[in-house]
Design an enzyme around this catalytic site. Structure first.
Site, PDB file in Angstrom:
ATOM      1  N   CYS A   1      -4.737  21.963 -11.844  1.00 14.52           N
ATOM      2  CA  CYS A   1      -4.020  21.947 -10.558  1.00 14.52           C
ATOM      3  C   CYS A   1      -2.568  21.491 -10.773  1.00 14.52           C
ATOM      4  CB  CYS A   1      -4.729  21.011  -9.582  1.00 14.52           C
ATOM      5  SG  CYS A   1      -3.735  20.663  -8.106  1.00 14.52           S
TER       6      CYS A   1
ATOM      7  N   LYS B   1     -17.460  20.667  -4.253  1.00 16.53           N
ATOM      8  CA  LYS B   1     -16.927  19.305  -4.180  1.00 16.53           C
ATOM      9  C   LYS B   1     -18.017  18.280  -3.886  1.00 16.53           C
ATOM     10  CE  LYS B   1     -12.738  21.319  -2.283  1.00 16.53           C
ATOM     11  NZ  LYS B   1     -11.980  21.642  -1.095  1.00 16.53           N
TER      12      LYS B   1
ATOM     13  N   VAL C   1      -7.201  18.057  -4.121  1.00 12.67           N
ATOM     14  CA  VAL C   1      -6.612  17.167  -5.117  1.00 12.67           C
ATOM     15  C   VAL C   1      -5.113  17.472  -5.144  1.00 12.67           C
ATOM     16  CG1 VAL C   1      -8.670  16.935  -6.538  1.00 12.67           C
ATOM     17  CG2 VAL C   1      -7.084  18.797  -7.033  1.00 12.67           C
TER      18      VAL C   1
ATOM     19  N   SER D   1       0.756  15.563  -3.064  1.00 11.71           N
ATOM     20  CA  SER D   1       1.580  15.217  -4.240  1.00 11.71           C
ATOM     21  C   SER D   1       2.958  14.667  -3.892  1.00 11.71           C
ATOM     22  CB  SER D   1       1.699  16.420  -5.185  1.00 11.71           C
ATOM     23  OG  SER D   1       2.334  17.502  -4.543  1.00 11.71           O
TER      24      SER D   1
HETATM   25  N1  LIG Z   1       0.113  20.003  -0.478  1.00 14.42           N
HETATM   26  C1  LIG Z   1      -0.903  19.532  -1.390  1.00 14.42           C
HETATM   27  C2  LIG Z   1      -1.579  20.744  -2.012  1.00 14.42           C
HETATM   28  C3  LIG Z   1      -2.772  20.362  -2.884  1.00 14.42           C
HETATM   29  C4  LIG Z   1      -3.637  21.569  -3.212  1.00 14.42           C
HETATM   30  O1  LIG Z   1      -3.543  22.646  -2.587  1.00 14.42           O
HETATM   31  N2  LIG Z   1      -4.537  21.401  -4.193  1.00 14.42           N
HETATM   32  C5  LIG Z   1      -5.463  22.446  -4.505  1.00 14.42           C
HETATM   33  C6  LIG Z   1      -5.729  22.531  -6.008  1.00 14.42           C
HETATM   34  S1  LIG Z   1      -4.327  23.000  -6.942  1.00 14.42           S
HETATM   35  C7  LIG Z   1      -6.815  22.125  -3.881  1.00 14.42           C
HETATM   36  O2  LIG Z   1      -7.220  20.981  -3.831  1.00 14.42           O
HETATM   37  N3  LIG Z   1      -7.544  23.152  -3.467  1.00 14.42           N
HETATM   38  C8  LIG Z   1      -8.870  22.989  -2.954  1.00 14.42           C
HETATM   39  C9  LIG Z   1      -8.980  23.330  -1.518  1.00 14.42           C
HETATM   40  O3  LIG Z   1      -7.977  23.758  -0.907  1.00 14.42           O
HETATM   41  O4  LIG Z   1     -10.062  23.185  -0.978  1.00 14.42           O
HETATM   42  C10 LIG Z   1      -0.265  18.629  -2.437  1.00 14.42           C
HETATM   43  O5  LIG Z   1       0.962  18.717  -2.634  1.00 14.42           O
HETATM   44  O6  LIG Z   1      -0.969  17.788  -3.013  1.00 14.42           O
END
Ligand SMILES: N[C@@H](CCC(=O)N[C@@H](CS)C(=O)NCC(=O)O)C(=O)O
Length: 240
Positions: free
Chosen positions: A28, A55, A68, A82
């Site tokens: 990720c 999950k 995450v 993040s």
């Molecule tokens: N805006 C969030 C985006 C985080 C994100 O989209 N993470 C993805 C993995 S790269 C995730 O957890 N995807 C699983 C889901 O959406 O259920 C950040 O900056 O942390």
């Protein structure tokens, strides 16, 4: 980064006293931002990887959307997203400082603009953008011009100066993954390098840094992950 990706039915690993924790997924880019940041700040932490296709139930108590990264500080403070985690860490663990007083507001402005590039990349990686790769790259490079000009104006190798700062760190994961695009699209990536000399040099210098090398994500593995995610079946995050 040895921890296996925990799935539905797994137990939540006990926290270690005096140590922060990062909930992550190996490939990720948003979580990689925080791994890079924690490495630069030399903050001890343990990592718990989450299988994003299955999950663990308990994870929703930490991140209501089950995404995450999520960061749990030593005092139990939970921070998600993040950008928010990055700014929290910068405030709570100020050394080394990753923003300079004179450029902080511009860095934040550029990070907001970089969000456009992230969203274009996310859309094409996840198959929501059906345009040919050349069109996508041409749109991305139109946004990159401002980043090229910024490095030229600053006259430094990194946006942060002689050392990478917050902007360098938070931009990096997507730059690293650019090489995965031709593998995902199965077509060559035509990027007009000569128009971006400062960014090309920046990328070469970033790649050499030990904290970048130690947290690198291979384009081949990333492309494989995307193929599996698009396939809609189960994904064995530990064996990509
Ligand atoms: N805006 C969030 C985006 C985080 C994100 O989209 N993470 C993805 C993995 S790269 C995730 O957890 N995807 C699983 C889901 O959406 O259920 C950040 O900056 O942390």
């Amino acid at each position: 980064m040895s921890s296996l990706h925990l799935t539905t039915g797994s137990e939540k690993p006990a926290t270690i006293d005096g140590q922060a924790r990062l909930y992550s997924m190996k490939f990720c880019p948003f979580a990689q931002r925080i791994r890079l940041l924690l490495a630069v700040k030399k903050i001890p932490y343990d990592i718990v990887n989450i299988n994003l296709k299955k999950k663990p139930e308990w994870y929703f108590k930490i991140h209501s959307e089950g995404k995450v990264p999520a960061f749990v500080d030593v005092d139990g403070t939970v921070v998600v997203d993040s950008m928010i985690i990055a700014n929290y860490i910068e405030e709570k663990y100020p050394k080394p400082a990753l923003y300079h007083e004179t450029t902080k507001s511009r860095d934040l402005e550029l990070l907001t603009k970089y969000g456009m590039i992230i969203s274009i990349l996310s859309n094409c990686i996840h198959g929501n953008d059906k345009r040919p790769l050349d069109e996508v790259i041409s749109e991305i490079t139109s946004y990159m011009v401002e980043f090229e000009d910024e490095l030229a104006t600053r006259g430094t190798t990194f946006y942060g100066g002689n050392e990478p700062g917050m902007l360098d760190i938070l931009m990096w994961p997507w730059i690293e993954r650019a090489k995965a695009l031709p593998l995902i699209y199965k077509t060559p990536l035509n990027f007009e390098k000569e128009k971006f000399p400062h960014i090309v040099n920046w990328k070469d210098e970033m790649k050499k840094l030990p904290f970048i090398e130690n947290n690198a994500c291979s384009p081949e593995k990333f492309a494989k992950l995307i193929e599996l995610m698009r396939g809609g079946g189960e994904v064995d995050f530990d064996n990509i």
